[in-house]
Design a protein around this motif. Sequence first.
Motif, PDB file in Angstrom:
ATOM      1  N   VAL A  41       0.455  -1.077  -0.032  1.00 53.28           N
ATOM      2  CA  VAL A  41      -0.245  -0.059   0.053  1.00 53.28           C
ATOM      3  C   VAL A  41       0.705   0.894   0.229  1.00 53.28           C
ATOM      4  O   VAL A  41       0.791   2.090   0.594  1.00 53.28           O
ATOM      5  CB  VAL A  41      -0.489  -0.222   1.345  1.00 53.28           C
ATOM      6  CG1 VAL A  41      -2.167  -0.972   1.265  1.00 53.28           C
ATOM      7  CG2 VAL A  41      -0.331   0.506   2.834  1.00 53.28           C
ATOM      8  N   TRP A  42       1.773   1.416  -0.276  1.00 55.49           N
ATOM      9  CA  TRP A  42       3.415   2.302  -0.202  1.00 55.49           C
ATOM     10  C   TRP A  42       2.659   3.631  -1.106  1.00 55.49           C
ATOM     11  O   TRP A  42       2.349   4.992  -0.685  1.00 55.49           O
ATOM     12  CB  TRP A  42       4.287   2.062  -0.506  1.00 55.49           C
ATOM     13  CG  TRP A  42       5.519   2.831  -1.107  1.00 55.49           C
ATOM     14  CD1 TRP A  42       5.739   3.732  -2.385  1.00 55.49           C
ATOM     15  CD2 TRP A  42       5.934   4.044  -0.182  1.00 55.49           C
ATOM     16  NE1 TRP A  42       6.615   4.833  -1.398  1.00 55.49           N
ATOM     17  CE2 TRP A  42       6.461   4.854  -0.221  1.00 55.49           C
ATOM     18  CE3 TRP A  42       5.284   3.754   1.801  1.00 55.49           C
ATOM     19  CZ2 TRP A  42       6.980   5.528   0.405  1.00 55.49           C
ATOM     20  CZ3 TRP A  42       6.586   4.874   2.280  1.00 55.49           C
ATOM     21  CH2 TRP A  42       7.004   5.762   2.059  1.00 55.49           C
ATOM     22  N   ASP A  43       1.889   3.500  -2.211  1.00 56.81           N
ATOM     23  CA  ASP A  43       1.108   4.392  -2.831  1.00 56.81           C
ATOM     24  C   ASP A  43       0.443   5.124  -2.163  1.00 56.81           C
ATOM     25  O   ASP A  43      -0.399   6.698  -2.327  1.00 56.81           O
ATOM     26  CB  ASP A  43       0.614   4.133  -4.573  1.00 56.81           C
ATOM     27  CG  ASP A  43       1.988   3.519  -4.965  1.00 56.81           C
ATOM     28  OD1 ASP A  43       2.829   4.148  -5.027  1.00 56.81           O
ATOM     29  OD2 ASP A  43       1.163   2.932  -6.098  1.00 56.81           O
ATOM     30  N   GLU A  44      -0.493   4.523  -1.295  1.00 63.43           N
ATOM     31  CA  GLU A  44      -1.319   5.125  -0.678  1.00 63.43           C
ATOM     32  C   GLU A  44      -1.137   5.911   0.561  1.00 63.43           C
ATOM     33  O   GLU A  44      -2.298   6.620   1.806  1.00 63.43           O
ATOM     34  CB  GLU A  44      -2.690   4.371  -0.038  1.00 63.43           C
ATOM     35  CG  GLU A  44      -3.091   3.448  -1.145  1.00 63.43           C
ATOM     36  CD  GLU A  44      -4.076   2.308  -1.359  1.00 63.43           C
ATOM     37  OE1 GLU A  44      -4.581   1.909   0.091  1.00 63.43           O
ATOM     38  OE2 GLU A  44      -4.364   1.386  -1.732  1.00 63.43           O
ATOM     39  N   VAL A  45       0.125   5.525   1.265  1.00 59.55           N
ATOM     40  CA  VAL A  45       0.910   5.691   2.147  1.00 59.55           C
ATOM     41  C   VAL A  45       1.143   7.834   2.719  1.00 59.55           C
ATOM     42  O   VAL A  45       1.396   7.964   1.442  1.00 59.55           O
ATOM     43  CB  VAL A  45       1.934   5.635   3.073  1.00 59.55           C
ATOM     44  CG1 VAL A  45       2.513   6.060   4.178  1.00 59.55           C
ATOM     45  CG2 VAL A  45       1.626   3.519   3.190  1.00 59.55           C
ATOM     46  N   ARG A  46       0.557   8.040   3.478  1.00 54.71           N
ATOM     47  CA  ARG A  46       0.599   9.622   3.252  1.00 54.71           C
ATOM     48  C   ARG A  46       1.238  10.106   4.639  1.00 54.71           C
ATOM     49  O   ARG A  46       1.793  11.176   4.604  1.00 54.71           O
ATOM     50  CB  ARG A  46      -0.959  10.499   3.397  1.00 54.71           C
ATOM     51  CG  ARG A  46      -1.322   9.910   1.984  1.00 54.71           C
ATOM     52  CD  ARG A  46      -3.103  10.296   1.673  1.00 54.71           C
ATOM     53  NE  ARG A  46      -2.544  11.667   2.219  1.00 54.71           N
ATOM     54  CZ  ARG A  46      -4.340  13.271   2.285  1.00 54.71           C
ATOM     55  NH1 ARG A  46      -5.465  12.128   1.824  1.00 54.71           N
ATOM     56  NH2 ARG A  46      -3.304  14.063   1.897  1.00 54.71           N
ATOM     57  N   TYR A  47       0.960   9.680   5.676  1.00 56.20           N
ATOM     58  CA  TYR A  47       1.556  10.465   6.876  1.00 56.20           C
ATOM     59  C   TYR A  47       2.192   9.367   7.427  1.00 56.20           C
ATOM     60  O   TYR A  47       2.169   7.935   7.423  1.00 56.20           O
ATOM     61  CB  TYR A  47       0.241   9.916   8.326  1.00 56.20           C
ATOM     62  CG  TYR A  47      -0.811  11.088   7.631  1.00 56.20           C
ATOM     63  CD1 TYR A  47      -0.337  12.118   6.648  1.00 56.20           C
ATOM     64  CD2 TYR A  47      -2.275  10.597   6.784  1.00 56.20           C
ATOM     65  CE1 TYR A  47      -1.611  12.455   6.879  1.00 56.20           C
ATOM     66  CE2 TYR A  47      -3.120  11.359   6.278  1.00 56.20           C
ATOM     67  CZ  TYR A  47      -2.831  12.717   6.612  1.00 56.20           C
ATOM     68  OH  TYR A  47      -3.497  13.285   5.775  1.00 56.20           O
ATOM     69  N   CYS A  48       3.445   9.915   8.479  1.00 56.42           N
ATOM     70  CA  CYS A  48       4.135   8.728   9.037  1.00 56.42           C
ATOM     71  C   CYS A  48       3.961   8.210  10.127  1.00 56.42           C
ATOM     72  O   CYS A  48       4.487   6.954  10.723  1.00 56.42           O
ATOM     73  CB  CYS A  48       5.377   9.770   9.271  1.00 56.42           C
ATOM     74  SG  CYS A  48       5.453  11.145  10.644  1.00 56.42           S
ATOM     75  N   SER A  49       3.160   8.409  11.318  1.00 58.87           N
ATOM     76  CA  SER A  49       2.724   7.300  12.328  1.00 58.87           C
ATOM     77  C   SER A  49       1.176   7.891  11.890  1.00 58.87           C
ATOM     78  O   SER A  49       0.406   8.744  11.413  1.00 58.87           O
ATOM     79  CB  SER A  49       3.056   8.405  13.150  1.00 58.87           C
ATOM     80  OG  SER A  49       3.385   9.729  13.828  1.00 58.87           O
ATOM     81  N   GLU A  50       0.287   7.276  13.004  1.00 58.16           N
ATOM     82  CA  GLU A  50      -1.137   6.531  13.103  1.00 58.16           C
ATOM     83  C   GLU A  50      -0.906   8.187  14.429  1.00 58.16           C
ATOM     84  O   GLU A  50      -2.498   8.673  13.728  1.00 58.16           O
ATOM     85  CB  GLU A  50      -1.432   5.991  14.739  1.00 58.16           C
ATOM     86  CG  GLU A  50      -2.628   5.597  14.771  1.00 58.16           C
ATOM     87  CD  GLU A  50      -3.445   5.515  13.599  1.00 58.16           C
ATOM     88  OE1 GLU A  50      -4.273   5.803  13.777  1.00 58.16           O
ATOM     89  OE2 GLU A  50      -2.617   4.762  12.546  1.00 58.16           O
ATOM     90  N   ARG A  51      -0.770   9.163  14.828  1.00 54.64           N
ATOM     91  CA  ARG A  51      -0.387   9.706  15.570  1.00 54.64           C
ATOM     92  C   ARG A  51      -0.732  11.453  14.283  1.00 54.64           C
ATOM     93  O   ARG A  51      -1.131  11.736  14.552  1.00 54.64           O
ATOM     94  CB  ARG A  51       1.204  10.873  16.428  1.00 54.64           C
ATOM     95  CG  ARG A  51       0.373  11.567  17.055  1.00 54.64           C
ATOM     96  CD  ARG A  51       2.045  12.266  17.862  1.00 54.64           C
ATOM     97  NE  ARG A  51       1.777  13.547  18.558  1.00 54.64           N
ATOM     98  CZ  ARG A  51       3.059  13.448  19.303  1.00 54.64           C
ATOM     99  NH1 ARG A  51       3.567  12.908  19.827  1.00 54.64           N
ATOM    100  NH2 ARG A  51       2.596  14.386  19.847  1.00 54.64           N
ATOM    101  N   CYS A  52       0.645  11.386  13.628  1.00 49.91           N
ATOM    102  CA  CYS A  52       0.173  12.347  12.301  1.00 49.91           C
ATOM    103  C   CYS A  52      -1.254  12.497  11.501  1.00 49.91           C
ATOM    104  O   CYS A  52      -2.578  13.141  11.311  1.00 49.91           O
ATOM    105  CB  CYS A  52       1.233  12.751  11.507  1.00 49.91           C
ATOM    106  SG  CYS A  52       2.618  13.128  11.914  1.00 49.91           S
ATOM    107  N   ARG A  53      -1.570  10.601  11.394  1.00 46.27           N
ATOM    108  CA  ARG A  53      -2.542  10.332  10.944  1.00 46.27           C
ATOM    109  C   ARG A  53      -3.708  11.539  11.535  1.00 46.27           C
ATOM    110  O   ARG A  53      -4.910  11.775  10.960  1.00 46.27           O
ATOM    111  CB  ARG A  53      -3.039   9.321  10.233  1.00 46.27           C
ATOM    112  CG  ARG A  53      -3.962   8.809   9.282  1.00 46.27           C
ATOM    113  CD  ARG A  53      -4.543   7.468   9.165  1.00 46.27           C
ATOM    114  NE  ARG A  53      -4.881   6.299  11.156  1.00 46.27           N
ATOM    115  CZ  ARG A  53      -6.102   6.722  11.604  1.00 46.27           C
ATOM    116  NH1 ARG A  53      -7.207   7.661  11.120  1.00 46.27           N
ATOM    117  NH2 ARG A  53      -6.273   6.691  12.385  1.00 46.27           N
TER     118      ARG A  53
END
Length: 65
Positions: A41-53
């Motif tokens: 899912v690398w193309d869908e990853v936007r945030y570095c962590s759950e906290r930032c999400r």
Amino acid sequence: MARQRTERSSVVSGVRPRDRPVKTCPVCGRPFQWRKKWKDVWDEVRYCSERCRRQKKSPITDRGV
């Protein structure tokens, strides 16, 4: 006696850490690298962590003030 790391042990799935893809988190602005758990899912990853999400900016709404 300390165990020495070999070049092979630092290589994950044939790609050296310095050669992995990098993205920048839109919330904190920090760069983050590809992780094995994101391989599908690398193309869908936007945030570095759950906290930032969780802290992503929500759309600004006009409160009529």
